[in-house]
Design an enzyme around this catalytic site. Structure first.
Site, PDB file in Angstrom:
ATOM      1  N   ASP A 566       0.827  -1.208   0.000  1.00  0.00           N
ATOM      2  CA  ASP A 566       0.000   0.000   0.000  1.00  0.00           C
ATOM      3  C   ASP A 566       0.865   1.263   0.000  1.00  0.00           C
ATOM      4  O   ASP A 566       2.067   1.215   0.279  1.00  0.00           O
ATOM      5  CB  ASP A 566      -0.887  -0.040   1.267  1.00  0.00           C
ATOM      6  CG  ASP A 566      -2.139   0.800   1.157  1.00  0.00           C
ATOM      7  OD1 ASP A 566      -2.275   1.563   0.186  1.00  0.00           O
ATOM      8  OD2 ASP A 566      -2.998   0.698   2.062  1.00  0.00           O
ATOM      9  N   ASP A 636     -10.783   2.139  -2.625  1.00  0.00           N
ATOM     10  CA  ASP A 636     -11.248   1.939  -1.248  1.00  0.00           C
ATOM     11  C   ASP A 636     -12.765   1.997  -1.184  1.00  0.00           C
ATOM     12  O   ASP A 636     -13.349   1.749  -0.133  1.00  0.00           O
ATOM     13  CB  ASP A 636     -10.661   3.019  -0.335  1.00  0.00           C
ATOM     14  CG  ASP A 636      -9.260   2.645   0.111  1.00  0.00           C
ATOM     15  OD1 ASP A 636      -8.798   1.548  -0.228  1.00  0.00           O
ATOM     16  OD2 ASP A 636      -8.617   3.462   0.800  1.00  0.00           O
TER      17      ASP A 636
HETATM   18  C1  DGJ Z   1      -5.718   2.012   2.369  1.00  0.00           C
HETATM   19  C2  DGJ Z   1      -6.122   0.811   1.565  1.00  0.00           C
HETATM   20  O1  DGJ Z   1      -6.584   1.170   0.323  1.00  0.00           O
HETATM   21  C3  DGJ Z   1      -7.155   0.020   2.367  1.00  0.00           C
HETATM   22  O2  DGJ Z   1      -7.620  -1.053   1.614  1.00  0.00           O
HETATM   23  C4  DGJ Z   1      -6.506  -0.438   3.635  1.00  0.00           C
HETATM   24  O3  DGJ Z   1      -5.491  -1.346   3.346  1.00  0.00           O
HETATM   25  C5  DGJ Z   1      -5.973   0.750   4.399  1.00  0.00           C
HETATM   26  N1  DGJ Z   1      -5.119   1.566   3.590  1.00  0.00           N
HETATM   27  C6  DGJ Z   1      -5.212   0.297   5.616  1.00  0.00           C
HETATM   28  O4  DGJ Z   1      -4.666   1.335   6.300  1.00  0.00           O
END
Ligand code: DGJ
Length: 817
Positions: A566, A636
């Site tokens: 990420d 997200d």
């Molecule tokens: C952002 C990501 O896109 C989410 O899916 C998740 O992993 C969060 N970060 C975790 O902090």
């Protein structure tokens, strides 16, 4: 009128409908139909009459064209795979010295270049295959030549330099040691080589195993005599595809440094036309929204200045000729193989001469090139299709899968995963993860992913304010560490994976305590935090090495088969404590070179770990990450209704298998919307299906329904993930979006159709399918009688939707004659 119901409702589904009366009914209605005749395809007719009338070459040219010498495509040798199957025509690159014309031929595309008498490199033609283009014919009309407009403004240029009368955006801007920034790059030679260019530090394409060393590359050398800087423009063609890979390198052959202010990877000029531009734009939880605008005189820039390609604009753009639709007409797409700040400029002058330029964003980049040094740009992939947007997408998907996606991963089947983020957020721990894993296994899930929250000792990661940078398990949450949890999860018959965000650090972390100068920063300025975090300075080798070591320690412990990588903030105060003042503007691009090195080392060191990219959702979903991340988390936003546009937006360029799509709980955590479980499944099943909910909270009916859908997905997964993808009705402009996936030979297909809003009083339009065999009969799930391909494609089916957010899934199989 009698209607026949398609796709009978399942027991689990009816139960869900009882529980939630808003759950729409399943199925499609098919209008009555009779026997149909397959339509014969029209023979192609060509007319040269119009050409003859205005050709200044008169009868000679007319005769040449009337009796054309063999077109390259018909005469080209076929390549053969190891199994002996023909895989497509060999690409060719030839040089015609008499006319100073380069001819690049590949797939069903020609890309012709011309060295004009001034030594400038002109683009002659990019489009359908031809065997000859006469540079003289492309000269602008006499009235314009005598006008006040500089001649260079009307020349179709491939490497537009600065300051000599070409007023459109340049592809190169260098400042000489004396401070001037005009340049004139003139042709000095060329080379045609087998294979693809090998870049030193940037993501690159690879030869496909099936065709061996069949790609070809043209390197055109240009020189600016004043600064003594050489430019090498590379053009590579691939077997089978209408694609050209381009890149630019500058070599300082002088005795003084020069400053590179701008250097595009791709620049070409299109002939006058009413073009439309399609881009994928958005923001967090609203990625990859298709925007189409007509071009007008002026410049349109799609860019990122955030240090990552970002949610705002994807580094992929498409130029459409006026007649282009989903399935027909000329479409040109360019994707930059880079994940940092970029810029794509499309500029049209009043005569509609149209320049498309793409590369590093000059606002965020400048590079000091010392004598003897070479600078390489990222590569860019240009694709042409005469089959509209769908044809273009298919080409992009195939080129990416065969030549760019991490070697060996394009043909692997990604597991159906369950991610713990929306189930427990930061409150992950060993016993609960095991409970979730057991339930997930019963649903048919194949991989459990422990998302954020599992690490941090001195600064436990219980929220987003601490712990990033300290990649050690939190002993309270995981007493036996990742190893014990991974082993237990594997013991349940599931693969195991973790979330990491290695490029970032919370000021509340042991790493930051030890190395406060390891972050991007500028002296005297406050360090802007976003999500309570700072960006590590990955331009520094010691920071890269630290990341490689800390990740290797985790991966070496074993039982990790998947990593979600990420990145959750943009770059600010971009500067490096390791660079001298003159080179501070190099910090951003050096960061990108650093992250690519880290990812290359780790993906090669751990060939069996599946890496999924993520950047607050789809913020770094780009071609530059494909050699490392074979899939990316698209957003997200897990709301299925929002996802229709997001997923189909990314699918314009990126392979379906690489688009991570999860079924989540309702009301949806991002938008608060409630949709049926069926609609959520159908949306996610039309990409790379996963789950992101707490299976412990599901009712028995939901569990049964989810189990059935996951089992169904596993049967259609090869067609969805590896088949030909077609948008039947786009989500952006349609209340009833639909897409289908079919085997390339038309023997099987899967159709997903959706209704966003119930529209009282309106007739749902017939849905015409594509890519089937006209004369063959197909069994259609839910229909008793077989239906001909011609009927399905030319008459179509009418989906029977009810209520907001309804959906249907159809399976088609060709029957043996
Ligand atoms: C952002 C990501 O896109 C989410 O899916 C998740 O992993 C969060 N970060 C975790 O902090």
């Amino acid at each position: 009128m009698r209607t026949q119901r398609l796709f009978p409702a399942s027991g689990a589904f009816l139960n869900e409908r009882k529980r939630n009366p808003m759950t729409p009914r399943q199925g499609l209605h098919l209008l009555p139909f009779g026997a149909t005749q397959p339509r014969q395809s029209e023979p192609v007719k060509t007319s040269l009459g119009a050409f003859q009338r205005w050709s200044p070459f008169g009868v000679n040219l007319w005769q040449t064209l009337k009796n054309p010498t063999k077109l390259w495509a018909t005469g080209a040798a076929s390549l053969h795979s190891a199994q002996g199957a023909a895989v497509g025509p060999a690409p060719t690159i030839t040089f015609d010295p008499a006319n100073q014309v380069f001819k690049l031929q590949s797939g069903t595309m020609s890309y012709f270049l011309h060295v004009n008498p001034e030594g400038d490199l002109e683009g002659l033609h990019w489009g359908k295959p031809v065997d000859t283009v006469h540079p003289e014919l492309l000269k602008s009309t006499p009235g314009l030549d005598r006008s006040w407009q500089p001649a260079l403004d009307l020349t179709a240029r491939e490497f537009p330099d600065m300051g000599r009368g070409d007023t459109k955006t340049p592809a190169v801007k260098i400042t000489a040691a004396q401070g001037q920034s005009s340049s004139q790059f003139k042709y000095v030679g060329h080379e045609i080589r087998p294979g693809l260019p090998a870049l030193k530090n940037l993501p690159q394409f690879h030869e496909a195993e099936t065709v061996g060393n069949a790609c070809k590359t043209l390197i055109v050398r240009m020189r600016d005599d004043v600064t003594k800087v050489d430019a090498e423009l590379t053009y590579s063609v691939l077997p089978e595809f209408n694609a050209v890979i381009r890149g630019t390198q500058l070599i300082n052959r002088g005795s003084e440094p020069v400053q590179i202010e701008k250097l595009a990877s791709f620049s070409t000029d299109f002939p006058p036309e009413d073009y439309r531009l399609l881009t994928l734009s958005g923001t967090w939880i609203r990625e990859a929204q298709e925007e189409t605008v007509p071009l007008k005189p002026g410049k349109l820039t799609i860019a990122s200045n955030r240090g990552f390609s970002s949610h705002a604009h994807n580094p992929f753009i498409t130029l459409l000729r006026p007649d282009a639709t989903e399935d027909h007409g000329d479409a040109y797409g360019v994707a930059l193989v880079y994940s940092g700040s970029f810029s794509a400029e499309v500029e049209q002058n009043v005569q509609q001469h149209t320049r498309l330029t793409m590369g590093l964003n000059p606002d965020c980049f400048s590079w000091r090139l010392q004598p003897g040094e070479r600078f390489e740009t990222p590569l860019a992939l240009g694709v042409y299709s005469d089959q509209g947007l769908n044809g273009l997408s298919r080409q992009f998907h195939s080129v990416f899968r065969k030549h760019l996606v991490r070697k060996g991963w394009a043909d692997k089947t990604p597991p159906v995963l369950l991610n713990t983020w929306e189930a427990v957020y930061f409150n992950v721990n060993h016993p609960e993860a095991i409970e979730i894993a057991k339930k997930a296994k019963a649903l048919g899930v194949e991989l459990l992913v422990v998302d954020d929250g599992w690490f941090g000792v001195k600064y436990p990661r219980n929220n987003d304010q601490a712990g990033l940078g300290d990649w050690v398990e939190n002993p309270d949450k995981l007493p036996g560490g990742l190893q014990a949890l991974g082993k237990a999860v594997n013991g349940l018959g599931l693969k195991f994976g973790i979330w990491v965000e290695p490029e970032m650090v919370n000021p509340n972390s042991e790493l930051y305590e030890q190395h406060p100068d390891w972050v991007l920063h500028q002296p005297g300025r406050a360090r802007t935090q976003q999500r309570n975090q700072l960006v590590l300075d990955l331009g520094r080798t010691e920071v890269q090495d630290h990341l490689i070591q800390s990740m290797s320690r985790l991966f070496d412990a074993g039982h990790i088969q998947y990593v979600k990588w990420d990145l959750n903030r943009l770059m600010t105060e971009v500067g490096s404590a390791a660079l001298p003042p003159r080179q501070q503007k190099e910090a951003e691009h050096r960061y990108m070179l650093g992250i690519y090195r880290v990812l290359k080392v780790l993906t090669e060191k751990y060939p069996d770990i599946l890496f999924e990219g993520c950047a607050s959702g789809g913020g770094r979903f780009d071609a530059g990450m494909l050699p490392y991340f074979s899939q990316s988390w698209a957003s997200d936003n897990t709301d299925a209704a929002s996802r229709l546009a997001i997923q189909s937006g990314f699918a314009r360029a990126y392979p379906i298998k690489g688009i991570g799509a999860h079924v989540s709980d309702v009301p949806n955590h991002q938008v608060g919307r409630t949709t049926s479980l069926k609609f959520r499944f159908h949306t996610a099943m039309s990409a790379n299906l996963g789950l992101e909910l707490d299976p412990r909270k599901m009712t028995p009916d939901e569990t049964a329904f989810a189990k059935a859908q996951i089992a169904l997905y596993k049967t259609i997964r090869p067609i969805v993930q590896d088949g030909h993808y077609r948008v039947l009705r786009p989500s952006k402009t349609n209340n009833w979006p639909a897409w289908m996936f079919s085997r390339p030979d038309g023997s099987e297909a899967v159709v997903f159709a959706f209704q966003k809003q119930a529209e009282p009083g309106l007739q749902i339009p017939m849905l015409k399918l594509a890519g089937l065999e006209e004369g063959a009969l197909y069994s259609v799930s839910g229909l008793e009688k077989p239906v001909s391909g011609a009927y399905l494609m030319h008459v179509g089916l009418r989906p029977a939707f009810e209520g907001d957010y309804d959906s249907a899934l159809l399976q088609l199989k060709r029957l043996k004659n």
